[in-house]
Design a protein around this motif. Sequence first.
Motif: not given
Length: 150
Positions: A138, A141, A144
């Motif tokens: 989570w 970057r 994500k």
Amino acid sequence: MDTTTRPKSAPKTVQAARALLVLVGLGHLVIPAVMGAREDALRDQIAAQHPDFGAAEIARSADAAVLSGAVFHGLLLLLCVLLVVRLATGRPWTRRLTTVSQLLSVVFGFFSWSSSPMFHAVIPVAAVAQLAVVVLVWTPRPSKDFFAKR
């Protein structure tokens, strides 16, 4: 490069989460084996917690604990294998299932902690690994971006 497509391979953060899931899965394989091998210690713990139990009831309780532990940890092992394979696809549902399953496993660890001291040394280590998996899928970057919807 088109920014709406996922990278072809999982980023290092997701690879690290997958490696931790392999270790968590190995734990789910080892725990029932240890319970079975140390069933005498488990019987002693049950007898100490329930002094009113007779020998037959203690034996049945220990057998039930080993069997239920094998089934429970066997299912969690299969889930870990599924997640290790499917996380590499970058599908958002794999990240959500990973998160829910690992957080629930941490909660289940509290139950195991309170029911027997047999795995007190292992439970915190497993919980840290499981929480690290959640953070890895989570927070960074690259993770994500990897799981972002197309």
